[in-house]
Design a protein around this motif. Sequence first.
Motif, mmCIF file in Angstrom:
data_model
loop_
_atom_site.group_PDB
_atom_site.id
_atom_site.type_symbol
_atom_site.label_atom_id
_atom_site.label_comp_id
_atom_site.label_asym_id
_atom_site.label_seq_id
_atom_site.Cartn_x
_atom_site.Cartn_y
_atom_site.Cartn_z
ATOM 1 N N TYR A 14 -18.677 -4.446 -1.408
ATOM 2 C CA TYR A 14 -19.396 -3.619 -2.370
ATOM 3 C C TYR A 14 -18.456 -3.206 -3.494
ATOM 4 C CZ TYR A 14 -22.952 -3.033 1.297
ATOM 5 O OH TYR A 14 -23.903 -3.245 2.263
ATOM 6 N N LEU A 15 -18.729 -3.670 -4.699
ATOM 7 C CA LEU A 15 -17.892 -3.337 -5.840
ATOM 8 C C LEU A 15 -17.874 -1.837 -6.108
ATOM 9 C CD1 LEU A 15 -16.233 -4.169 -8.350
ATOM 10 C CD2 LEU A 15 -18.393 -4.468 -9.561
ATOM 11 N N ASP A 16 -19.041 -1.177 -6.053
ATOM 12 C CA ASP A 16 -19.092 0.244 -6.373
ATOM 13 C C ASP A 16 -18.321 1.069 -5.350
ATOM 14 O OD1 ASP A 16 -20.936 -0.349 -4.377
ATOM 15 O OD2 ASP A 16 -22.403 1.144 -5.052
ATOM 16 N N GLU A 17 -18.252 0.601 -4.105
ATOM 17 C CA GLU A 17 -17.511 1.310 -3.067
ATOM 18 C C GLU A 17 -16.018 1.322 -3.381
ATOM 19 O OE1 GLU A 17 -18.791 1.577 1.103
ATOM 20 O OE2 GLU A 17 -17.355 -0.070 1.373
ATOM 21 N N VAL A 18 -15.486 0.170 -3.710
ATOM 22 C CA VAL A 18 -14.059 0.075 -4.034
ATOM 23 C C VAL A 18 -13.761 0.824 -5.325
ATOM 24 C CG1 VAL A 18 -12.216 -1.524 -4.651
ATOM 25 C CG2 VAL A 18 -13.728 -2.044 -2.731
ATOM 26 N N GLU A 19 -14.656 0.726 -6.304
ATOM 27 C CA GLU A 19 -14.446 1.440 -7.568
ATOM 28 C C GLU A 19 -14.400 2.948 -7.340
ATOM 29 O OE1 GLU A 19 -16.226 1.472 -12.125
ATOM 30 O OE2 GLU A 19 -17.508 0.839 -10.473
ATOM 31 N N PHE A 20 -15.256 3.459 -6.454
ATOM 32 C CA PHE A 20 -15.324 4.890 -6.198
ATOM 33 C C PHE A 20 -14.143 5.387 -5.369
ATOM 34 C CE2 PHE A 20 -16.789 8.660 -3.877
ATOM 35 C CZ PHE A 20 -17.325 9.423 -4.897
ATOM 36 N N LEU A 21 -13.701 4.589 -4.388
ATOM 37 C CA LEU A 21 -12.735 5.071 -3.407
ATOM 38 C C LEU A 21 -11.285 4.680 -3.685
ATOM 39 C CD1 LEU A 21 -14.651 4.384 -0.066
ATOM 40 C CD2 LEU A 21 -14.209 6.609 -1.109
ATOM 41 N N ALA A 22 -11.068 3.441 -4.121
ATOM 42 C CA ALA A 22 -9.715 2.876 -4.046
ATOM 43 C C ALA A 22 -8.844 3.269 -5.236
ATOM 44 C CB ALA A 22 -9.795 1.356 -3.944
ATOM 45 N N VAL A 31 0.854 -1.191 0.000
ATOM 46 C CA VAL A 31 0.000 0.000 0.000
ATOM 47 C C VAL A 31 0.886 1.235 0.000
ATOM 48 C CG1 VAL A 31 -1.829 1.255 1.194
ATOM 49 C CG2 VAL A 31 -1.782 -1.258 1.276
ATOM 50 N N THR A 32 0.804 2.026 -1.043
ATOM 51 C CA THR A 32 1.590 3.246 -1.171
ATOM 52 C C THR A 32 1.054 4.318 -0.229
ATOM 53 O OG1 THR A 32 2.002 2.731 -3.487
ATOM 54 C CG2 THR A 32 2.398 5.003 -2.796
ATOM 55 N N ARG A 33 1.962 5.098 0.344
ATOM 56 C CA ARG A 33 1.541 6.160 1.260
ATOM 57 C C ARG A 33 0.653 7.178 0.542
ATOM 58 N NH1 ARG A 33 4.777 6.581 6.133
ATOM 59 N NH2 ARG A 33 6.271 4.850 6.194
ATOM 60 N N GLY A 34 -0.364 7.642 1.266
ATOM 61 C CA GLY A 34 -1.242 8.664 0.726
ATOM 62 C C GLY A 34 -2.301 8.157 -0.225
ATOM 63 N N THR A 35 -2.511 6.830 -0.268
ATOM 64 C CA THR A 35 -3.499 6.258 -1.184
ATOM 65 C C THR A 35 -4.559 5.491 -0.395
ATOM 66 O OG1 THR A 35 -2.306 4.164 -1.494
ATOM 67 C CG2 THR A 35 -1.728 5.986 -2.964
ATOM 68 N N ILE A 36 -5.603 5.082 -1.119
ATOM 69 C CA ILE A 36 -6.632 4.202 -0.563
ATOM 70 C C ILE A 36 -6.498 2.854 -1.255
ATOM 71 C CG2 ILE A 36 -9.095 3.782 -0.279
ATOM 72 C CD1 ILE A 36 -9.543 6.783 -0.307
ATOM 73 N N PHE A 37 -6.373 1.803 -0.455
ATOM 74 C CA PHE A 37 -6.248 0.440 -0.970
ATOM 75 C C PHE A 37 -7.450 -0.354 -0.500
ATOM 76 C CE2 PHE A 37 -4.879 -3.968 -0.959
ATOM 77 C CZ PHE A 37 -4.171 -4.075 -2.150
ATOM 78 N N GLY A 38 -8.118 -1.038 -1.429
ATOM 79 C CA GLY A 38 -9.302 -1.805 -1.086
ATOM 80 C C GLY A 38 -9.070 -3.295 -1.135
ATOM 81 N N ASP A 89 -12.879 -1.508 8.313
ATOM 82 C CA ASP A 89 -13.392 -2.849 8.031
ATOM 83 C C ASP A 89 -14.875 -2.762 7.682
ATOM 84 O OD1 ASP A 89 -13.523 -5.558 7.712
ATOM 85 O OD2 ASP A 89 -13.399 -6.052 9.829
ATOM 86 N N GLU A 90 -15.182 -2.937 6.388
ATOM 87 C CA GLU A 90 -16.547 -2.875 5.872
ATOM 88 C C GLU A 90 -17.293 -1.687 6.470
ATOM 89 O OE1 GLU A 90 -18.624 -6.547 5.699
ATOM 90 O OE2 GLU A 90 -16.909 -7.636 4.874
#
Length: 295
Positions: free
Chosen positions: A204-212, A42-49, A170-171
């Motif tokens: 939730y697929l749409d959650e990870v697609e939107f955030l990560a 996980v790179t610093r400053g990012t969101i990893f799903g 966590d979720e």
Amino acid sequence: MTSTRTAPTPAPAADPPPALAVSHLVKSYSGRRVVDDVSFRVTRGTIFGLLGPNGAGKTTTLEMCTGLRHRESGTIDLLGLDPTALGSRDRNRVGIVAQSGSERASLTVREMVSQYAAYCEDPWDVPELLEATGLAEKAGARIASLSGGQRRRLDVATGIVSRPELLFLDEPTTGFDPAARREFWELIRELRRLGTTIVLTSHYLDEVEFLADRAAVLRAGRIVAEGTVAEIRRAHGTLSTVTWTGPDGPQARVVEDPEPLLRELLAAHRRLPDLEVRRPSLEEIYLGLVSEGPR
């Protein structure tokens, strides 16, 4: 004769160390591997799903990464440290929001956050934190009176009061209605904008697609896909479905490259008004990845 020296070419800057590096992580219960050789960075400053259905191993992976559960084998580098050996000062660098937060229904929102702040060396200013998490108007409200979305915001407030460099969720939006989920997503994106690295689990697929920024798809304890959502789509959405209506009625064929089939069909038939080429949607790709089958 004057000699000139060419200045040495500066070495390229080294990539900063990751906020989290997991290598060959394994955990078993009753002889069954629930986390099976999992590796990611996980790179610093990012969101990893971490994306996957219930029982895929997401929460167990997260608990090992935060030191809440011992691993069977593998290595975890958490901000340069082993999570099982974190001191109290190091723990302030890590925030954790579990699936179910603390109730303490009789406390007010302000009292709850202030209690957590008292254990931190350099906590957020409580009124400022409540404003940032959308809870300023609920500061004096009892926790028992909060909605599900407001309680989840309170969980985040207590998870980030120490100003952590790395936050685990966590979720975080299970049970939310669509409007509350969107509001919560904006809060998470704002935390990233402020510099927090975030690891979240979700089914939730749409959650990870939107955030990560990047994601790993887990199935039965193993990573079956990893990358940006676009990279996962390209790598696992290569098959196309060609449909048409011929003399024998509706026809369909699944192919990797539709062009040869299209040329063949158009050469054999003067008109094919129902001819259609369809690539799998992201949801279909995801369902194919997590469906039980050969691993």
